[in-house]
Scaffold this active site. Structure first.
Site, PDB file in Angstrom:
ATOM      1  N   ASP A 151      42.077   3.500  23.918  1.00  5.34           N
ATOM      2  CA  ASP A 151      42.951   2.954  24.964  1.00  5.34           C
ATOM      3  C   ASP A 151      43.617   1.662  24.535  1.00  5.34           C
ATOM      4  OD1 ASP A 151      40.958   4.754  26.557  1.00  5.34           O
ATOM      5  OD2 ASP A 151      42.767   4.468  27.760  1.00  5.34           O
ATOM      6  N   ARG A 163      46.519  10.918  32.930  1.00  5.10           N
ATOM      7  CA  ARG A 163      45.565   9.975  32.369  1.00  5.10           C
ATOM      8  C   ARG A 163      45.576  10.117  30.847  1.00  5.10           C
ATOM      9  NH1 ARG A 163      43.008  13.285  30.078  1.00  5.10           N
ATOM     10  NH2 ARG A 163      41.813  11.666  29.037  1.00  5.10           N
TER      11      ARG A 163
END
Ligand code: MRU
Length: 367
Positions: free
Chosen positions: A245, A54
């Site tokens: 992100d 992740r």
């Protein structure tokens, strides 16, 4: 995590003469440090979906290696068929998580190399795809170190730094973005202390950030997410550093849910709010953060603490809303630290300049 001796967040491995994408299974940290070998593309997709791997840059690296794995495990004996394998693998990987743009950026790089290599024989084609994936991984590590160097200049001696989620070695090919800045400041001898938001619901701060900082001997205190604002009110936070992100052209930043609340509190208390991210997180095709797709995740993540408790913490069947990310508007961000320099307000112009190689629009000093 001692990044010099670390097994590597995600790497290519030749095991028992079978190639594999090898990753640290982050769902088991901090209790166990286990390496998971993914032998087929489907295992890589599962690892990304379930957050075994992740963090935006690490997802991009995994996707690139996943494409290489697909061509290495394919029995296709013509390059034309292998190009189709790349396209199908990219499609499957693109469906794993929607928010981190590094995933799509890495897939696009892999597809472009595949399309430019159709004249190669199959074995050479496989080799070129693997080389590209390994370059993506190597570049990410290098970019994180540069981000650390640029960002450390923003960190005062003796600073109390608040961070949210995990933007560390585990979230990248190594070293980290936000934690890269913190690592570099620590390595420069600045006597820093980190407030790590626990980061509900999956506790990336409490489980991963605290673990990484402990390995490195950097002072760290875990707080519940709801504590951050009161610490700022009490004057106990000198700056905030987080990862990203996806960053839109106007400088809006999507990051882990709760980041926006931290930015609002920082603004209220005149605490500088910094974002650290490589240019691969920049999505200039989106005018603003409103266009960034926000991943919705399963209610179970909220109802069961870190997936580790047999009994739910809420009434069975309770309605749950579980967005994984939020968007912090550009106006709340003092600077975005990249591998080519620091973008400052107005962020839109500064980011455009840095991404086109014009350092005069950003600060490029690293000392
Ligand atoms: O859902 P996750 O754990 O993948 O979310 C990760 C984050 O939000 C990070 O802050 C971001 O990807 C930057 S990692 C360098």
């Amino acid at each position: 995590m001692d990044v010099s001796n670390a097994p590597g967040t995600v790497t290519w491995a030749e095991t028992r003469e079978r190639p594999a994408v090898r990753l640290i299974d982050q769902t088991l940290l901090p209790g166990e440090l286990v390496l998971k070998d993914c032998y087929v593309l489907e295992e890589v997709c599962e690892a990304i979906k379930s957050l075994r791997v992740r963090g935006a840059p690490a997802i991009g690296c995994s996707a690139a290696l996943g494409v290489a794995l697909a061509v290495y495990t394919s029995g296709a004996d013509s390059t034309g068929e292998l190009v189709s394998v790349v396209e199908e693998a990219a499609e499957q990987l693109a469906a794993t998580r929607p928010t981190a743009v590094n995933l799509f950026w890495a897939l696009e790089r892999m597809r472009r190399v595949a399309q430019g290599s159709t004249d190669l024989p199959p074995e050479a084609f496989r080799h070129v795809l693997l080389e590209e994936a390994q370059e993506i991984v190597g570049d990410d590590l290098d970019h994180c170190r540069r981000i650390g160097e640029y960002g450390a200049e923003l960190i005062p001696q003796g600073a109390n730094i608040l961070t949210h989620c995990n933007a560390g070695a585990l979230a990248t090919a190594g070293y980290g973005t936000a934690l890269g800045v913190i690592r570099a400041a620590h390595q420069q001898g600045k006597d820093i202390h980190v407030w790590a938001d626990e980061t509900r619901p999956l506790l990336q701060g409490a489980r991963l950030t605290a673990w990484e900082l402990e390995q490195e001997g950097i002072a760290c205190t875990i707080i519940c997410d709801s504590v951050a604002a009161s610490l700022m009110q009490a004057g106990k936070v000198d700056c905030v550093v987080v990862g990203a992100d996806r960053i839109a052209a106007n400088g809006d930043v999507a990051n882990k849910i709760g980041t926006y609340a931290v930015a609002i509190a920082a603004d209220r208390h005149d605490v500088p709010f910094y974002v650290a991210a490589p240019l691969s997180t920049l999505d200039l095709s989106l005018a603003s953060g409103q266009e960034i797709p926000i991943e919705q995740r399963s209610p179970e993540e909220v109802c069961y603490l870190a997936g580790r408790v047999a009994a739910p913490i809420c009434p069975e069947g309770a309605d749950v809303y579980n967005p994984a990310f939020d968007v912090t508007p550009a106006e709340l961000i003092a600077a975005i630290i990249t591998e080519v320099g620091i973008a400052r307000q107005p962020l839109a112009a500064s980011l455009a300049g840095l991404s086109s190689g014009d350092s005069s629009t950003g600060s490029c000093s690293s000392s």
